[in-house]
Motif scaffolding. Structure first.
Motif, PDB file in Angstrom:
ATOM      1  N   TYR A  51      52.419  53.266   4.113  1.00  0.00           N
ATOM      2  CA  TYR A  51      51.253  54.140   3.980  1.00  0.00           C
ATOM      3  C   TYR A  51      50.060  53.403   3.384  1.00  0.00           C
ATOM      4  CZ  TYR A  51      53.745  58.343   5.299  1.00  0.00           C
ATOM      5  OH  TYR A  51      54.433  59.285   5.998  1.00  0.00           O
ATOM      6  N   LEU A  55      46.666  53.269   5.373  1.00  0.00           N
ATOM      7  CA  LEU A  55      45.522  53.975   4.807  1.00  0.00           C
ATOM      8  C   LEU A  55      44.420  53.019   4.373  1.00  0.00           C
ATOM      9  CD1 LEU A  55      47.320  56.789   2.810  1.00  0.00           C
ATOM     10  CD2 LEU A  55      45.904  57.034   4.858  1.00  0.00           C
ATOM     11  N   THR A  58      42.720  51.774   7.529  1.00  0.00           N
ATOM     12  CA  THR A  58      41.970  52.862   8.156  1.00  0.00           C
ATOM     13  C   THR A  58      40.702  53.177   7.367  1.00  0.00           C
ATOM     14  OG1 THR A  58      43.982  53.793   9.092  1.00  0.00           O
ATOM     15  CG2 THR A  58      42.112  55.266   8.923  1.00  0.00           C
ATOM     16  N   LEU A 107      45.695  57.297  12.098  1.00  0.00           N
ATOM     17  CA  LEU A 107      46.099  56.021  11.516  1.00  0.00           C
ATOM     18  C   LEU A 107      46.101  54.897  12.556  1.00  0.00           C
ATOM     19  CD1 LEU A 107      49.009  57.156   9.166  1.00  0.00           C
ATOM     20  CD2 LEU A 107      46.647  56.593   8.547  1.00  0.00           C
TER      21      LEU A 107
END
Length: 131
Positions: A51, A55, A58, A107
């Motif tokens: 993640y 993240l 992104t 994502l």
């Protein structure tokens, strides 16, 4: 082909964390996490690393506004499919899968955006330039 792999990995990451079946991290920790605490912590940390990678990339490439925009386009597309009668939203399990699809597209686009931008404009991001 690169976008497809990035999107599939994002979908796998989200689906491994939670999905409407019994085969996901949340359900496994809820049912068996107390007996396997070390494995639950390790698996949770590995998911967290995934993640953080997605993240961070992104947010750096498209930002919060871009994430909202991609999610809005996916949501509007689902709305069109619903209005045309192609999509029925009466199944809660399907709704969870659609949410996973929407989030994984955000994502996947976020992780791939620098590649798309470089291909379309011919310009490299500052993070892409070697010193």
């Amino acid at each position: 082909m690169g976008f497809l792999w990035r999107w599939l990995f994002a979908f796998g990451l989200l689906a491994a964390t939670y999905n409407p079946t019994a085969y996901n991290y949340v359900a496994w920790v809820r049912d068996f996490g107390a007996q396997n605490l070390s494995i639950a912590v390790l698996a949770g940390l590995l998911l967290l690393i995934g993640y953080i990678i997605y993240l961070r990339a992104t947010l750096r490439s498209i930002g919060g506004f871009g994430m909202a925009l991609v999610l809005a386009v996916v949501g509007a597309s689902l709305w069109v499919l619903y209005d045309l009668g192609v999509l029925k939203l009466d199944n809660p399990g399907l709704n969870v899968w659609l949410a996973l699809l929407a989030l994984s597209l955000v994502l996947g686009v976020g992780l791939s955006w620098s590649h798309v931008r470089r291909y379309l404009s011919g310009q490299a991001d500052m993070d892409d330039v070697d010193e």
